[in-house]
Design a protein around this motif. Structure first.
Motif, PDB file in Angstrom:
ATOM      1  N   ILE A 173      30.708  30.878  34.366  1.00 54.44           N
ATOM      2  CA  ILE A 173      31.303  32.049  33.715  1.00 54.44           C
ATOM      3  C   ILE A 173      31.966  31.624  32.411  1.00 54.44           C
ATOM      4  N   PRO A 174      31.519  32.126  31.272  1.00 52.22           N
ATOM      5  CA  PRO A 174      32.114  31.743  29.979  1.00 52.22           C
ATOM      6  C   PRO A 174      33.624  31.942  29.961  1.00 52.22           C
ATOM      7  N   GLY A 175      34.332  30.902  29.585  1.00 51.97           N
ATOM      8  CA  GLY A 175      35.783  30.964  29.461  1.00 51.97           C
ATOM      9  C   GLY A 175      36.537  30.554  30.712  1.00 51.97           C
ATOM     10  N   THR A 193      49.495  33.497  54.126  1.00 56.62           N
ATOM     11  CA  THR A 193      50.498  34.385  53.548  1.00 56.62           C
ATOM     12  C   THR A 193      49.817  35.647  53.049  1.00 56.62           C
ATOM     13  N   ASN A 194      50.601  36.568  52.558  1.00 57.48           N
ATOM     14  CA  ASN A 194      50.031  37.750  51.936  1.00 57.48           C
ATOM     15  C   ASN A 194      49.251  37.345  50.684  1.00 57.48           C
ATOM     16  N   PRO A 195      48.155  38.007  50.382  1.00 55.93           N
ATOM     17  CA  PRO A 195      47.346  37.643  49.207  1.00 55.93           C
ATOM     18  C   PRO A 195      48.161  37.662  47.917  1.00 55.93           C
ATOM     19  N   VAL A 196      47.926  36.670  47.077  1.00 59.14           N
ATOM     20  CA  VAL A 196      48.647  36.598  45.799  1.00 59.14           C
ATOM     21  C   VAL A 196      47.678  36.652  44.617  1.00 59.14           C
ATOM     22  N   GLY A 197      46.389  36.738  44.884  1.00 57.96           N
ATOM     23  CA  GLY A 197      45.415  36.751  43.805  1.00 57.96           C
ATOM     24  C   GLY A 197      45.413  38.066  43.043  1.00 57.96           C
ATOM     25  N   ARG A 198      44.904  38.011  41.832  1.00 57.79           N
ATOM     26  CA  ARG A 198      44.741  39.193  41.002  1.00 57.79           C
ATOM     27  C   ARG A 198      43.327  39.205  40.432  1.00 57.79           C
ATOM     28  N   LEU A 199      42.921  40.342  39.908  1.00 55.67           N
ATOM     29  CA  LEU A 199      41.590  40.437  39.325  1.00 55.67           C
ATOM     30  C   LEU A 199      41.450  39.461  38.161  1.00 55.67           C
ATOM     31  N   LEU A 200      40.334  38.741  38.144  1.00 54.03           N
ATOM     32  CA  LEU A 200      40.040  37.893  37.006  1.00 54.03           C
ATOM     33  C   LEU A 200      39.662  38.755  35.805  1.00 54.03           C
ATOM     34  N   SER A 201      39.930  38.230  34.636  1.00 56.85           N
ATOM     35  CA  SER A 201      39.608  38.969  33.423  1.00 56.85           C
ATOM     36  C   SER A 201      39.153  37.971  32.360  1.00 56.85           C
ATOM     37  N   THR A 202      38.274  38.414  31.491  1.00 57.70           N
ATOM     38  CA  THR A 202      37.826  37.556  30.404  1.00 57.70           C
ATOM     39  C   THR A 202      38.860  37.454  29.297  1.00 57.70           C
ATOM     40  N   GLU A 203      39.884  38.304  29.363  1.00 63.07           N
ATOM     41  CA  GLU A 203      40.923  38.263  28.328  1.00 63.07           C
ATOM     42  C   GLU A 203      41.786  37.025  28.503  1.00 63.07           C
ATOM     43  N   ARG A 204      42.123  36.412  27.418  1.00 60.26           N
ATOM     44  CA  ARG A 204      42.899  35.177  27.437  1.00 60.26           C
ATOM     45  C   ARG A 204      44.219  35.367  28.216  1.00 60.26           C
ATOM     46  N   GLY A 205      44.492  34.429  29.083  1.00 58.90           N
ATOM     47  CA  GLY A 205      45.759  34.439  29.805  1.00 58.90           C
ATOM     48  C   GLY A 205      45.701  35.196  31.114  1.00 58.90           C
ATOM     49  N   ALA A 206      44.684  36.017  31.327  1.00 57.50           N
ATOM     50  CA  ALA A 206      44.628  36.767  32.576  1.00 57.50           C
ATOM     51  C   ALA A 206      44.056  35.896  33.684  1.00 57.50           C
ATOM     52  N   ASN A 251      28.027  49.297  27.829  1.00 56.57           N
ATOM     53  CA  ASN A 251      29.414  49.675  28.112  1.00 56.57           C
ATOM     54  C   ASN A 251      29.961  48.925  29.326  1.00 56.57           C
ATOM     55  N   VAL A 252      29.131  48.768  30.342  1.00 53.90           N
ATOM     56  CA  VAL A 252      29.567  48.094  31.568  1.00 53.90           C
ATOM     57  C   VAL A 252      29.907  46.635  31.295  1.00 53.90           C
ATOM     58  N   ILE A 253      29.015  45.927  30.631  1.00 50.95           N
ATOM     59  CA  ILE A 253      29.237  44.484  30.466  1.00 50.95           C
ATOM     60  C   ILE A 253      30.298  44.166  29.421  1.00 50.95           C
ATOM     61  N   GLN A 254      30.724  45.157  28.644  1.00 54.44           N
ATOM     62  CA  GLN A 254      31.799  44.914  27.684  1.00 54.44           C
ATOM     63  C   GLN A 254      33.178  44.958  28.330  1.00 54.44           C
ATOM     64  N   SER A 255      33.248  45.392  29.577  1.00 54.64           N
ATOM     65  CA  SER A 255      34.530  45.412  30.282  1.00 54.64           C
ATOM     66  C   SER A 255      35.037  43.985  30.481  1.00 54.64           C
ATOM     67  N   PRO A 256      36.338  43.742  30.287  1.00 57.88           N
ATOM     68  CA  PRO A 256      36.886  42.390  30.491  1.00 57.88           C
ATOM     69  C   PRO A 256      36.835  41.947  31.950  1.00 57.88           C
ATOM     70  N   TYR A 257      36.554  42.884  32.848  1.00 64.24           N
ATOM     71  CA  TYR A 257      36.476  42.541  34.264  1.00 64.24           C
ATOM     72  C   TYR A 257      35.050  42.304  34.737  1.00 64.24           C
ATOM     73  N   VAL A 258      34.102  42.380  33.826  1.00 63.33           N
ATOM     74  CA  VAL A 258      32.705  42.107  34.164  1.00 63.33           C
ATOM     75  C   VAL A 258      32.313  40.775  33.538  1.00 63.33           C
ATOM     76  N   PHE A 259      32.018  39.790  34.406  1.00 63.45           N
ATOM     77  CA  PHE A 259      31.703  38.444  33.926  1.00 63.45           C
ATOM     78  C   PHE A 259      30.197  38.221  33.771  1.00 63.45           C
ATOM     79  N   GLY A 260      29.400  39.112  34.353  1.00 62.81           N
ATOM     80  CA  GLY A 260      27.953  38.973  34.290  1.00 62.81           C
ATOM     81  C   GLY A 260      27.329  40.020  35.205  1.00 62.81           C
ATOM     82  N   LEU A 261      26.040  39.869  35.459  1.00 66.22           N
ATOM     83  CA  LEU A 261      25.332  40.798  36.318  1.00 66.22           C
ATOM     84  C   LEU A 261      24.721  40.068  37.505  1.00 66.22           C
ATOM     85  N   LYS A 262      24.555  40.782  38.619  1.00 67.29           N
ATOM     86  CA  LYS A 262      23.804  40.289  39.774  1.00 67.29           C
ATOM     87  C   LYS A 262      22.612  41.205  39.955  1.00 67.29           C
ATOM     88  N   ALA A 263      21.437  40.621  40.111  1.00 68.92           N
ATOM     89  CA  ALA A 263      20.217  41.415  40.249  1.00 68.92           C
ATOM     90  C   ALA A 263      19.383  40.914  41.419  1.00 68.92           C
TER      91      ALA A 263
END
Length: 364
Positions: free
Chosen positions: A277-279, A350-363, A5-17
């Motif tokens: 990171i794929p994509g 300047t003020n931060p302009v970044g947004r969360l990366l996502s595996t979904e196309r266009g994000a 369930n965790v790794i299927q999230s579009p905001y999870v690109f992989g794991l760190k161990a």
């Protein structure tokens, strides 16, 4: 089921161990090789890489090795003339033997057919032969990073810097705890081998900061208690000049041109990380039409201590070993997604302009 369930999230690109034991304050635990293998069987088919801190030992081994290393130094305190920063820092190196890195790297290499595996912050050049052997298998998915501090510093230079400190209140027997990290910064021979057999051959794919800031009192700089001080270097904003300075210094042996090194730097810091990171490589890592315009403007010939032209942009200041060191290269401007976020000429952002990366196309 929870891992799936965790790794299927579009905001999870992989794991760190972590294969190395962690202190309770870390908030998470290390994994065993068996647990890592299970994670690889879950992540591999879903094209999610696993990034691994590659030291493998038990908590008991850490306890015994650390006690053995630092007990030898504590006995020397009774004879101050025999206690130097070199012997103190040598104890830190002895407390994290190369064997532990090599054990872990072998575990990671063995999983590279099941999943995309990534070795983070490689320190020991002795791991390179097994990495080379694994990479000869075209079906293995294995990438490796090292860090600027492993290429810029070595154990002798750390001791020399402390001894040559101009501060009149400096104690020659107090090591600079800002250099403590895991795995440790090793000797000059190891540093040269990382460059010649790892970076020059492209066996090491990329560079990464492995930055680990902390509150100032956790560094224990006044006492120089290297055994109990926080482990991990800070100074994320100085990684570009640190790696450029190290590269130009080490490459002088092979007479590489600045143009060739700039191409290498682009691969180490941009192209290869985006491909991890794929994509992500379809929108980052290149200056091309249709890609996100993440750009840095910098002066490759400037040689100065970063604290002479910039302040630390971090809530915990004064604990980086880079700021007061003369380094080649100075960042003059940074753009994120086409928007300027840092002006190096005025040292303002300047003020931060970044947004969360996502595996979904266009994000982005």
């Amino acid at each position: 089921d929870n891992l799936v369930n965790v790794i299927q999230s579009p905001y999870v690109f992989g794991l760190k161990a972590f294969l190395a034991p962690l202190p309770p304050a870390a908030g998470y635990a290390a994994v065993t090789p068996q647990q890592l293998r299970f994670a690889a069987t879950v992540c591999g088919p879903r094209n999610k890489p696993i990034l691994v801190h590659s030291e493998l030992m038990t908590e008991q081994e850490v306890k015994e090795q650390t006690e053995e290393a630092f007990d030898a130094v504590s006995h020397m305190v009774e004879q101050p003339q025999s206690t130097t920063t070199a012997t103190i820092y040598a104890a830190h190196i002895h407390s994290r033997p190369t064997e532990w890195e090599q054990r872990a790297v072998q575990v990671v290499c063995d999983l590279a057919n099941d999943c995309a595996m990534h070795i983070v912050h490689l320190s020991d050049s002795g791991c390179l032969p097994m990495i080379a052997e694994r990479k000869r298998d075209a079906t293995a998915r294995l990438t490796v990073e090292t860090c600027p501090h492993y290429l810029l510093f070595d154990s002798a230079s750390i001791a020399a810097d402390a001894t040559n400190d101009d501060n009149e209140n400096h104690n020659d027997n107090v090591v600079d705890t800002r250099f403590k990290c895991f795995p440790p910064i090793r000797d000059e021979t190891n540093r040269n081998e990382l460059w010649q057999n790892g970076m020059e051959t492209n066996l090491i794919d990329m560079l990464a900061s492995d930055h680990s800031p902390c509150e100032s009192d956790m560094r224990l700089r006044d006492s120089g208690d290297l055994q109990r001080a926080w482990g991990g270097l800070s100074g994320l904003q100085y990684q570009l000049p640190a790696s450029w300075h190290a590269a130009t210094e080490l490459a002088s042996q092979t007479q590489k041109t600045d143009e060739q090194l700039l191409s290498d730097m682009t691969r180490w810091w941009s192209t290869a990380p985006s491909e991890l990171i794929p994509g992500l490589a379809q929108r980052k890592g290149q200056i091309e039409k249709g890609f996100q315009a993440d750009v840095v403007w910098w002066d490759i010939d400037s040689i100065a201590a970063p604290n002479s032209y910039s302040k630390e942009h971090h809530r915990w200041k004064g604990d980086t070993c880079y700021a007061d060191r003369r380094l080649r290269g100075r960042v003059l401007g940074t753009w994120l997604g086409g928007q300027r976020v840092y002006n190096g000429l005025t040292d303002t952002h300047t003020n931060p302009v970044g947004r969360l990366l996502s595996t979904e196309r266009g994000a982005v």
